[in-house]
Design a protein around this motif. Sequence first.
Motif: not given
Length: 339
Positions: A8-9, A43-45, A334-336
């Motif tokens: 996510g980004s 930004s978060w997944i 932002t999120c992996i």
Amino acid sequence: MQYEFWVGSYGTKEEESIARFSLDTTAGRMTRLYGYQGAENPSWISLDKTKTILYSVEELSPQGRIRAFAMGERGLEPLACLSTRGADPCHICLDVGQQYLFAANYTSGSLAVFSLDGEGIPVRETDFVQHRGSGRNPARQEGPHVHFAQVSGGKVYVVDLGTDLVSVYRLDREAGRLEDTGKALRLPAGAGPRHLVFHPGIPGLVYVACELDSSVALFREQDGEYAQEGMVSALPEAFRGENTVAAIRIWKDRLLVSNRGHDSIASFQIQENGSIRLCQTVPTGGKVPRDFAVMGEYVVIANQGSDEITALRMDSATGKLEQTGIRVPMRRPTCICPA
């Protein structure tokens, strides 16, 4: 070995703000497989247990959103979109039974709870909790800032950077509502808690990543009370620059934390009693490492400040981190999320 993961980004609807990648450890490369346009600042997944539904926030103000996508043969297919009734949601999580989804609204300092139907699709809000208060840092703690929530043992731990508290709620699984237990993990003034992780083998042991003072705090629960047992810096003693801690993960006997500013992954040795000792701070190869995930012996890192994803390798025998040179571009990751 080959691993796949979602990222996510921060991105507009016109950008591919959610993307899927593969990491081929034999070839030593990462490859972009698929990109999705249409989500704004996801930004978060997070994924459901079956890894067939992807959930994301849309970090927007004055009201953000949560979204759900089916992972079909043609990529992501939108299923649902609901308001979080708060500003800038930055984290989501599911309960163990996957009945409810929790969305943390950072700027407005609130937590929204949503019920999921039998297919895992969010259908309605079941509760909304608004935090109050402030902290010592006037620039970052002028009000409540709910950054993270985690469900464990029928309780929901809600991390508030703005008030230096981790509030503990009891989850009513029938109604999807939260009951304040009156219990909390109380951080030192100005610590700014961001995320937390539970020790996988010692019940009641909690590690809290503190963003504002770049440390990890250790808490132990006994008879419903939470006592702080230690606090360890995530930075080398000689470092004097600006830094904020972000993500925290556990891999075997190592606790890993990302440093934004020092731009490193800090590796702590977890002792038998749960205490931690800083062993390494290894450069990520990028700037502003916001989040990371452990996949096998590799740590895959979202370097928001340098628009790239990089990978470190962990020695399976010693736990030491080392550079790999593996990297792939993506704007403001932002999120992996391992797939």
